[in-house]
Write a protein that holds these residues in place. Structure first.
Motif, PDB file in Angstrom:
ATOM      1  N   SER A 138       0.829  -1.217   0.000  1.00  0.00           N
ATOM      2  CA  SER A 138       0.000   0.000   0.000  1.00  0.00           C
ATOM      3  C   SER A 138       0.853   1.252   0.000  1.00  0.00           C
ATOM      4  O   SER A 138       0.609   2.192  -0.771  1.00  0.00           O
ATOM      5  CB  SER A 138      -0.928  -0.010   1.223  1.00  0.00           C
ATOM      6  OG  SER A 138      -1.743  -1.156   1.228  1.00  0.00           O
ATOM      7  N   VAL A 139       1.882   1.292   0.850  1.00  0.00           N
ATOM      8  CA  VAL A 139       2.781   2.452   0.894  1.00  0.00           C
ATOM      9  C   VAL A 139       3.544   2.575  -0.422  1.00  0.00           C
ATOM     10  O   VAL A 139       3.743   3.683  -0.937  1.00  0.00           O
ATOM     11  CB  VAL A 139       3.755   2.332   2.086  1.00  0.00           C
ATOM     12  CG1 VAL A 139       4.831   3.411   2.011  1.00  0.00           C
ATOM     13  CG2 VAL A 139       2.993   2.439   3.399  1.00  0.00           C
ATOM     14  N   ALA A 140       3.956   1.440  -0.984  1.00  0.00           N
ATOM     15  CA  ALA A 140       4.695   1.467  -2.253  1.00  0.00           C
ATOM     16  C   ALA A 140       3.850   2.084  -3.355  1.00  0.00           C
ATOM     17  O   ALA A 140       4.353   2.860  -4.180  1.00  0.00           O
ATOM     18  CB  ALA A 140       5.126   0.053  -2.639  1.00  0.00           C
ATOM     19  N   PHE A 141       2.563   1.768  -3.386  1.00  0.00           N
ATOM     20  CA  PHE A 141       1.693   2.304  -4.432  1.00  0.00           C
ATOM     21  C   PHE A 141       1.526   3.810  -4.272  1.00  0.00           C
ATOM     22  O   PHE A 141       1.536   4.552  -5.257  1.00  0.00           O
ATOM     23  CB  PHE A 141       0.334   1.604  -4.377  1.00  0.00           C
ATOM     24  CG  PHE A 141      -0.418   1.664  -5.663  1.00  0.00           C
ATOM     25  CD1 PHE A 141       0.031   0.986  -6.781  1.00  0.00           C
ATOM     26  CD2 PHE A 141      -1.587   2.401  -5.767  1.00  0.00           C
ATOM     27  CE1 PHE A 141      -0.666   1.035  -7.978  1.00  0.00           C
ATOM     28  CE2 PHE A 141      -2.291   2.464  -6.955  1.00  0.00           C
ATOM     29  CZ  PHE A 141      -1.833   1.767  -8.066  1.00  0.00           C
TER      30      PHE A 141
ATOM     31  N   VAL B 250       6.333   0.839  10.875  1.00  0.00           N
ATOM     32  CA  VAL B 250       7.601   1.474  10.494  1.00  0.00           C
ATOM     33  C   VAL B 250       8.365   0.603   9.509  1.00  0.00           C
ATOM     34  O   VAL B 250       8.837   1.076   8.454  1.00  0.00           O
ATOM     35  CB  VAL B 250       8.463   1.756  11.749  1.00  0.00           C
ATOM     36  CG1 VAL B 250       9.877   2.158  11.354  1.00  0.00           C
ATOM     37  CG2 VAL B 250       7.817   2.848  12.594  1.00  0.00           C
ATOM     38  N   ILE B 251       8.503  -0.691   9.827  1.00  0.00           N
ATOM     39  CA  ILE B 251       9.255  -1.591   8.945  1.00  0.00           C
ATOM     40  C   ILE B 251       8.571  -1.712   7.575  1.00  0.00           C
ATOM     41  O   ILE B 251       9.213  -1.574   6.526  1.00  0.00           O
ATOM     42  CB  ILE B 251       9.412  -2.976   9.608  1.00  0.00           C
ATOM     43  CG1 ILE B 251      10.304  -2.874  10.842  1.00  0.00           C
ATOM     44  CG2 ILE B 251       9.999  -3.985   8.613  1.00  0.00           C
ATOM     45  CD1 ILE B 251      10.355  -4.135  11.679  1.00  0.00           C
ATOM     46  N   GLY B 252       7.247  -1.955   7.581  1.00  0.00           N
ATOM     47  CA  GLY B 252       6.528  -2.079   6.316  1.00  0.00           C
ATOM     48  C   GLY B 252       6.565  -0.810   5.490  1.00  0.00           C
ATOM     49  O   GLY B 252       6.717  -0.848   4.264  1.00  0.00           O
ATOM     50  N   SER B 253       6.470   0.343   6.169  1.00  0.00           N
ATOM     51  CA  SER B 253       6.449   1.623   5.453  1.00  0.00           C
ATOM     52  C   SER B 253       7.805   1.958   4.848  1.00  0.00           C
ATOM     53  O   SER B 253       7.885   2.445   3.713  1.00  0.00           O
ATOM     54  CB  SER B 253       5.998   2.744   6.400  1.00  0.00           C
ATOM     55  OG  SER B 253       4.705   2.502   6.885  1.00  0.00           O
ATOM     56  N   ILE B 254       8.875   1.721   5.601  1.00  0.00           N
ATOM     57  CA  ILE B 254      10.218   2.019   5.073  1.00  0.00           C
ATOM     58  C   ILE B 254      10.509   1.155   3.849  1.00  0.00           C
ATOM     59  O   ILE B 254      11.005   1.651   2.813  1.00  0.00           O
ATOM     60  CB  ILE B 254      11.284   1.803   6.167  1.00  0.00           C
ATOM     61  CG1 ILE B 254      11.141   2.879   7.245  1.00  0.00           C
ATOM     62  CG2 ILE B 254      12.690   1.830   5.572  1.00  0.00           C
ATOM     63  CD1 ILE B 254      12.036   2.665   8.457  1.00  0.00           C
TER      64      ILE B 254
ATOM     65  N   GLY C 158       1.559   4.906   6.482  1.00  0.00           N
ATOM     66  CA  GLY C 158       1.648   3.494   6.823  1.00  0.00           C
ATOM     67  C   GLY C 158       1.586   3.258   8.316  1.00  0.00           C
ATOM     68  O   GLY C 158       0.884   2.348   8.796  1.00  0.00           O
ATOM     69  N   VAL C 159       2.316   4.064   9.075  1.00  0.00           N
ATOM     70  CA  VAL C 159       2.351   3.892  10.533  1.00  0.00           C
ATOM     71  C   VAL C 159       0.995   4.218  11.145  1.00  0.00           C
ATOM     72  O   VAL C 159       0.476   3.465  11.986  1.00  0.00           O
ATOM     73  CB  VAL C 159       3.455   4.776  11.151  1.00  0.00           C
ATOM     74  CG1 VAL C 159       3.328   4.822  12.670  1.00  0.00           C
ATOM     75  CG2 VAL C 159       4.832   4.261  10.750  1.00  0.00           C
TER      76      VAL C 159
END
Length: 854
Positions: free
Chosen positions: A28-31, A325-329, A372-373
């Motif tokens: 989701s953050v990547a998009f 945090v991990i998923g968003s980074i 994301g967070v």
């Protein structure tokens, strides 16, 4: 600090269970970040281009606009004498006249259109010193006569052009050939436009239809003179009939037009990213809910030795924070990769975007990480609250026993109320008299029913899963019944997992119904209203040469010209309307059979007569016999009598105001008469096939136009809608992928939760094969539950949207059952796929170790 340590320990102890939720956040953050980087890069590309190509001051006709071609097909121009006046202005170092037009088509010796396939224009003009700022001649020399031209290197590479090749240029003014004598390469990125240059006299004659005129004058300031000062000096020298802009103003105007288009792309893509985030929320809620349930005894022990509710709550939220945090980074990094991939894709489609212009603003990763967070922590809030309510006595219960396994009565009531309110809103939208009013109610209905179904999902799960199981699982005996009971043991979990899939499929179903209804309505309207055998149109207005060729084509009973004119209408009530009129031959009344509410359409093609649409007549109180004042742009003002009022309950030519070609010629000078927007033709009786072949042959030299019979036209419409839907489906695929991850995660955590139970079933005779089948069936049932809700909800939305489209003339509701059926069956395969890894892991469990699990 103890809370943080506990959270870190739990997070890394269950990192495998967190992985799929992290992937959902990452995607989701990547998009989001990919969309922002891609659109920012495109804006940077255009900004560099506009900044490089803009002269210190530009003088152009007052009415000139970027990418705007006047109705006569020739660019707005100014007399060459203006150049001499500008050169006299104080502070002018040099000035040069430029000619440019986008109303051209350039074809090679194989009659292939050299224009870009991505919508970028073909630009023809004269080579100037200002062009040398952004391009350099890398082969040959500038054009020096009427038989020579120069082309940009990107177009030459794409179409394998070389010095000496002959190209043909088609414009409203002329149709001529010239050989390539030069190739110019951009110093900055060319977004994809095809560009050809001629010498100045040739450009004036062939593009403007007159010598001694320019479309722009580029002015260079003398040393020490600023752009603003130079603009003032030039303005004082000239009268007020010109548009005079500094380099910044010129670039800003161009940037504004491009920016509006880019904003549409950006917000559309961000909307789909938002849908993926919404689906991801269900995945995260499910993950933390199951983790909390599995750690009930552990949390109870923590409460027994002194941990407060707030500490337990905070511990779960810290885990969510780490996950976010991990998923968003990782998502930010993946977003840059997505942006580069989109740039490569656009380059393949003909729009050249260089990675040298890759633009990653500071706000992009910040927005991605923050979003994301925040989404992850908010999604984990409810499970965290439930964790905080675990009592010390829970340490005495078996782990994994959910305290809230049944959907509460209050939740069910709220879901029913919301769903009912949404249903009422949809009904109100479907019965609305105006599309604008109905659209607001449609939006409200979509939101309310979606939330309602999400809330009521656990209540529906019990009934729907039983029905699906009765149809699909009973044939598998005890294994099928076990799968059914596993799906029913926690309705809230099943409801949330199915809801994630429901959202994406609801949108797919809705858009499928709308798209299919649009095609069916237009096809029905074509069958009912279009009498012409052939329709000719293209991405540019039809040049006189092509019109003449069409009129000379054998086998045609008649040819109809159709022209759109800019004009301002003043109705008898004194109000004005600037949407123009349509001039056509009287045979157009046979080519498009428009129903009338008053008068006869044939009379509208008489001398000084016209027709108006029923909506216009109602709005302005116009009746047959009334007189409307029509001020033609570039022509005179006429007083035309209303001879017919056409029914606007149609999708074709809705709201058109017709006059005859002869009436138009009385008030519009020959030089301002527009080329045909499209043309129609009818074949002689029994000669349809021969006339079709002949018409295609005579228009073959003009590849910018397409000849279609009614079958072709319907197929073209179907293909266009299909392409649009496929693009939307591709964007929705992200949300569906996240939903599939949710099913995988739910099953994986469910297997862990039921480890001891699985061990006991294996011990009493359940084989590995039966165990895997049970888990796969459970997954299929959950997927079909989500699909059934989503498809039903989406078809309801689509049917309501079609009722609003009916107000615009699209009257046919068409449910695409093959698509709906394929999606439903496809959902079963999605369920099977999602269960592969969890079923495999369950089958590999050691029976004794599983039984001994606490």
């Amino acid at each position: 600090m103890t809370v943080v340590k506990t959270s870190l320990r739990n997070f890394f102890a269950h990192k495998g269970r967190m992985a799929l939720s992290a992937v959902a956040v990452l995607l989701s953050v990547a998009f989001v970040c990919g969309t922002l980087v891609f659109t920012d890069t495109m804006n940077t590309t255009f900004d560099k281009l506009f900044a490089t190509t803009a002269s210190d001051v530009t003088v152009s006709p007052k009415a000139a606009k970027p990418d705007d071609t006047p109705q006569n097909g020739k660019p707005e121009s100014l007399p060459a004498s203006t150049l001499a006046e500008v050169e006299k202005a104080e502070g002018v170092k040099s000035a040069e006249g430029a000619v440019g037009s986008t109303a051209v088509t350039v074809v090679d010796h194989d009659n292939k259109n050299m224009g870009s396939s991505n919508g970028a224009p073909t630009i023809a003009g004269n080579w100037t010193k200002n062009d040398a700022r952004s391009m350099e001649i890398t082969s040959g020399h500038p054009p020096r006569g009427p038989t020579e031209l120069m082309v940009d290197a990107d177009t030459a590479d794409k179409h394998h052009l070389a010095l000496g090749d002959e190209l043909r240029t088609i414009s409203v003014a002329d149709d001529f050939k010239a050989r390539i004598v030069g190739i110019a390469t951009f110093k900055v990125t060319n977004p994809g436009a095809a560009i050809v240059f001629f010498d100045t006299p040739t450009a004036q004659r062939e593009l403007l239809g007159a010598t001694g005129r320019f479309t722009q004058i580029y002015v260079t300031a003398a040393s020490g003179v600023g752009d603003a000062q130079l603009k003032q000096n030039v303005t004082r020298t000239l009268d007020g009939t010109y548009k005079i802009q500094t380099a910044k103003e010129n670039a800003d105007e161009n940037r504004k037009d491009v920016g509006e288009f880019m904003n549409v792309i950006k917000y559309a893509m961000l909307g789909f990213a938002g849908i993926a985030f919404l689906v991801g929320i269900f995945l995260i809620i499910n993950t933390f809910s199951m983790l909390v349930a599995q750690r009930t005894r552990e949390i109870g022990l923590m409460r027994a030795i002194g941990s407060s509710r707030k500490q337990v709550n905070r511990s779960v939220l810290v885990e969510a924070l780490l996950l976010g945090v991990i998923g968003s980074i990782l998502g930010v990094a993946a977003g840059v990769g997505i942006a580069i991939g989109l740039m490569k894709l656009m380059s393949m489609a003909g729009m050249n975007l260089s990675t040298d212009d890759l633009t990653v603003k500071v706000t992009t990763p910040a927005a991605g990480v923050l979003l994301g967070v925040v989404v992850t922590v908010l999604a984990a809030y409810l499970p965290a609250r439930r964790a905080g309510r675990v009592s010390p006595m829970a340490a005495l219960r078996d782990a994994g026993t959910p305290a809230d396994g049944r959907a509460g009565l209050l939740r069910g009531l709220i879901g029913l109320v919301l769903s009912a309110a949404g249903g009422c809103a949809l009904y109100t939208a479907a019965t609305a008299d105006k599309a604008t009013d109905g659209s607001l109610m449609l939006g409200a209905g979509v939101v309310l029913t979606l939330i309602g179904f999400v809330v009521i999902g656990p209540l529906l799960a019990g009934g729907v899963v039983r029905v699906i199981s009765a149809v699909l699982l009973r044939a598998f005996g005890p294994v099928g019944r076990l799968a059914e009971r596993n799906a029913l043991r926690n309705p809230r979990r099943t409801g949330a997992t199915g809801a994630a899939l429901m959202i994406g499929l609801a949108l797919v179903a809705c858009l499928s119904v709308v798209g299919s209804s649009m095609v069916a309505s237009a096809t029905s309207e074509l069958d009912k209203s279009v009498g012409a055998d052939f329709i000719v149109q293209g991405n540019q207005r039809i040049v006189p040469q092509a019109e003449k060729a069409m009129q000379q084509s054998p086998g045609l009973a008649h040819v109809t010209r159709y022209k759109e004119l800019q004009a301002t209408l003043t109705s008898p009530d004194g109000r004005t309307d600037g949407s123009g009129v349509t001039a056509a031959d009287p045979t157009y009344a046979d080519d498009l059979r428009r129903a009338t509410t008053a008068g006869t359409l044939s009379a509208a093609y008489g001398n000084d007569a016209m027709s108006v649409g029923s909506d216009y007549a109602k709005k302005h109180g116009v009746h047959v016999g009334d007189t409307i004042t029509v001020a033609f742009k570039g022509g005179e003002t006429a007083k035309l009598k209303v001879a017919a009022i056409t029914d606007d309950d149609t999708a074709l030519d809705q709201g058109a105001r017709y006059i005859s070609i002869d009436t138009m010629r009385k008030y519009v000078p020959a030089g301002q008469v527009p080329p045909n927007t499209m043309m129609f033709a009818e074949a002689k009786e029994g000669e349809q096939e021969q006339a079709y072949a002949a018409l295609k042959k005579v228009l073959d030299p003009y590849p910018q136009y397409q000849v279609r019979d009614q079958t072709d036209y319907k197929q073209e419409l179907k293909d266009q809608v299909g392409q649009l839907l496929n693009m939307v489906y591709g964007l929705l695929a992200l949300a569906i992928i996240v939903a599939v991850l949710g099913v995988v995660n739910t099953l994986a955590l469910s297997v862990v939760e039921r480890t001891r139970e699985i061990g006991l079933m294996r011990a009493i005779g359940l084989s590995r094969r039966q165990l895997r089948r049970m888990i796969r069936m459970e997954s299929v049932v959950i997927a079909l539950f989500g699909a059934l809700l989503g498809l039903g909800l989406g078809m309801g939305w689509g049917a309501t949207a079609q009722k609003l489209l009916a107000l615009e003339g699209l009257n046919v509701l068409d449910i695409p059952w093959p698509t709906i059926t394929a999606v439903f069956i496809g959902s079963a395969f999605v369920g099977l796929f999602a269960a592969l890894v969890p079923a495999f892991r369950a089958g590999r469990m050691n029976v004794l170790n599983a039984i001994a699990t606490e």
